[in-house]
Design an enzyme around this catalytic site. Structure first.
Site, PDB file in Angstrom:
ATOM      1  N   ARG A 175      -2.110  -6.431 -11.267  1.00 38.68           N
ATOM      2  CA  ARG A 175      -2.008  -6.673 -10.618  1.00 38.68           C
ATOM      3  C   ARG A 175      -2.837  -8.686 -10.836  1.00 38.68           C
ATOM      4  O   ARG A 175      -3.877  -8.892 -11.601  1.00 38.68           O
ATOM      5  CB  ARG A 175      -3.146  -7.315  -9.195  1.00 38.68           C
TER       6      ARG A 175
ATOM      7  N   ARG B 125       3.242  -6.771  -5.737  1.00 38.25           N
ATOM      8  CA  ARG B 125       2.836  -6.318  -5.947  1.00 38.25           C
ATOM      9  C   ARG B 125       2.507  -4.599  -6.673  1.00 38.25           C
ATOM     10  O   ARG B 125       2.340  -4.217  -5.837  1.00 38.25           O
ATOM     11  CB  ARG B 125       0.429  -6.657  -5.519  1.00 38.25           C
TER      12      ARG B 125
ATOM     13  N   ASP C 172      -3.297  -3.528  -4.101  1.00 40.91           N
ATOM     14  CA  ASP C 172      -3.545  -4.220  -3.515  1.00 40.91           C
ATOM     15  C   ASP C 172      -5.125  -3.617  -2.817  1.00 40.91           C
ATOM     16  O   ASP C 172      -4.277  -2.454  -2.157  1.00 40.91           O
ATOM     17  CB  ASP C 172      -3.048  -4.756  -2.286  1.00 40.91           C
TER      18      ASP C 172
ATOM     19  N   ASP D 160      -9.127  -3.612  -0.433  1.00 41.79           N
ATOM     20  CA  ASP D 160      -9.633  -4.301  -0.392  1.00 41.79           C
ATOM     21  C   ASP D 160     -10.293  -3.452   0.915  1.00 41.79           C
ATOM     22  O   ASP D 160     -10.498  -2.317   1.024  1.00 41.79           O
ATOM     23  CB  ASP D 160      -8.628  -4.599   1.420  1.00 41.79           C
TER      24      ASP D 160
END
Length: 185
Positions: free
Chosen positions: A96, A106, A109, A111
């Site tokens: 990334r 991407r 990801d 989070d």
């Protein structure tokens, strides 16, 4: 992916563990990268759950490949900022490259959605993640893992949030979900 961990240790001893939920998404070789992310989580993050995987179209980007999304549940001794840094290091190890375009395609990801029942507003680190109330592809896997959960900032039951969201366009991938769950320690 190299077996060496992409996170950097601070050398601090872990003294307590915290319950965490991580949002996971990808649209470049997504099944491969999501599986690699699960396998390469920092040693200080012990995964114990994988929510159902869902495929969805990219938000407002019809030219992009479809996204694969899920949620990992686990425990960690890392502080929230250290965990976020470790997740960013893992993203970089999986290819990334963050740009000014927040919605660019991407490979991965990661989070931090929830950290215990804490509410954190510290610059770019926002917990609970603001997308928890608007993104069915985050809420539905989280709800599967923690159906009795209440959002720490409002006390709102996650069940109510899930019920209010439109899941149109989400395609479950039970085979991939089962394969990822078999990889849990």
């Amino acid at each position: 992916l190299p077996r060496a961990s992409p996170w950097r240790s601070t050398g601090a001893a872990m003294t307590e563990t915290h319950r965490v939920y991580l949002g996971v998404g990808a649209n470049l070789q997504p099944a491969e990268h999501v599986a690699q992310a699960l396998a390469a989580l920092p040693p200080a993050v012990v995964p114990d759950g994988v929510g159902p995987c869902f495929w969805s179209d990219a938000l407002d980007r019809p030219e992009q490949p479809r996204y694969l999304n899920t949620v990992f549940a686990g425990t960690t001794g890392l502080a929230p900022r250290d965990l976020r840094a470790a997740l960013r290091n893992l993203e970089a190890a999986l290819g990334r490259r963050r740009t000014a375009d927040r919605y660019a395609s991407r490979p991965i990801d990661l989070d931090l959605l929830l950290y215990d029942d804490r509410v954190i507003h510290d610059g770019a680190l926002q917990v609970p993640d603001p997308d928890l109330r608007t993104r069915a592809f985050i809420v539905l896997p989280l709800y599967d893992l923690a159906p009795d959960l209440r959002l720490p900032d409002t006390g709102e039951p996650l069940a109510a949030v899930a019920a209010a969201l439109d899941a149109t366009g989400l395609d479950p991938d039970p085979d991939l979900t089962a394969r990822l769950r078999r990889r849990l320690p």
